[in-house]
Design a protein around this motif. Structure first.
Motif, mmCIF file in Angstrom:
data_model
loop_
_atom_site.group_PDB
_atom_site.id
_atom_site.type_symbol
_atom_site.label_atom_id
_atom_site.label_comp_id
_atom_site.label_asym_id
_atom_site.label_seq_id
_atom_site.Cartn_x
_atom_site.Cartn_y
_atom_site.Cartn_z
ATOM 1 N N SER A 196 -1.822 3.127 6.053
ATOM 2 C CA SER A 196 -1.334 3.736 4.816
ATOM 3 C C SER A 196 -2.469 4.961 4.702
ATOM 4 C CB SER A 196 -1.365 2.971 3.543
ATOM 5 O OG SER A 196 -0.337 2.133 4.041
ATOM 6 N N GLU A 235 0.752 -1.145 -0.088
ATOM 7 C CA GLU A 235 0.050 0.097 -0.254
ATOM 8 C C GLU A 235 0.976 1.501 0.030
ATOM 9 O OE1 GLU A 235 -3.945 -1.022 2.356
ATOM 10 O OE2 GLU A 235 -2.276 -0.630 3.668
ATOM 11 N N LYS A 236 1.800 1.287 1.065
ATOM 12 C CA LYS A 236 2.663 2.415 0.962
ATOM 13 C C LYS A 236 3.414 2.751 -0.458
ATOM 14 C CE LYS A 236 3.540 2.735 5.580
ATOM 15 N NZ LYS A 236 4.657 2.670 6.801
ATOM 16 N N GLN A 265 -0.794 8.417 5.010
ATOM 17 C CA GLN A 265 0.135 8.713 3.763
ATOM 18 C C GLN A 265 -0.882 9.348 2.720
ATOM 19 O OE1 GLN A 265 2.345 5.668 2.083
ATOM 20 N NE2 GLN A 265 2.533 6.615 -0.210
ATOM 21 N N SER A 266 -2.176 8.822 2.556
ATOM 22 C CA SER A 266 -3.069 8.941 1.467
ATOM 23 C C SER A 266 -3.937 10.107 1.730
ATOM 24 C CB SER A 266 -3.957 8.185 1.295
ATOM 25 O OG SER A 266 -3.158 7.013 0.492
ATOM 26 N N ASN A 287 2.339 1.904 -3.307
ATOM 27 C CA ASN A 287 1.347 2.415 -4.317
ATOM 28 C C ASN A 287 0.600 3.402 -3.798
ATOM 29 O OD1 ASN A 287 2.032 0.022 -6.204
ATOM 30 N ND2 ASN A 287 0.691 -1.382 -5.189
ATOM 31 N N LYS A 288 0.675 4.021 -2.726
ATOM 32 C CA LYS A 288 0.038 5.026 -2.115
ATOM 33 C C LYS A 288 -1.498 4.766 -1.973
ATOM 34 C CE LYS A 288 3.110 8.566 -3.417
ATOM 35 N NZ LYS A 288 4.139 8.663 -4.425
ATOM 36 N N GLN A 289 -1.824 3.655 -1.477
ATOM 37 C CA GLN A 289 -2.974 3.217 -1.438
ATOM 38 C C GLN A 289 -3.504 2.922 0.122
ATOM 39 O OE1 GLN A 289 -2.462 -0.472 -3.706
ATOM 40 N NE2 GLN A 289 -3.566 0.329 -5.347
ATOM 41 N N TYR A 290 -4.639 2.653 0.431
ATOM 42 C CA TYR A 290 -4.998 2.356 1.811
ATOM 43 C C TYR A 290 -6.455 1.498 1.666
ATOM 44 C CZ TYR A 290 -8.831 5.854 1.840
ATOM 45 O OH TYR A 290 -9.840 6.522 1.417
#
Length: 75
Positions: free
Chosen positions: A62, A39-40, A65-66, A42-45
């Motif tokens: 994550s 996730e980190k 981050q998003s 790919n910038k996902q959660y």
């Protein structure tokens, strides 16, 4: 740790935590470490919710981050 985009990890997550009602999810669990790393990168959660009770059962770390909010604040 090399992390692939293996989205079967989410199916494994469901298979692992569905029997316990998605309770007791630990972010240091080896499965969760793989998911969080993916996730980190790919910038996902993701989150799981009980739609009948309108209650969030789990939110991945994550999300910070998003969306810039702590997982506990996501409801």
């Amino acid at each position: 740790m090399e992390v692939s985009n293996d989205y079967k990890l989410f199916l494994e997550f469901v298979d692992t935590y569905l029997p316990v009602g998605f309770e007791g999810i630990q972010n240091d669990d080896p499965l969760m470490l793989k998911i969080i790393a993916m996730e980190k990168r790919n910038k996902q959660y993701f989150y799981f919710a009980d739609m009948l009770q309108m209650k969030i059962l789990y939110t991945s770390p994550s999300i910070k981050q998003s969306l810039g909010i702590e997982p506990i604040q996501f409801d």
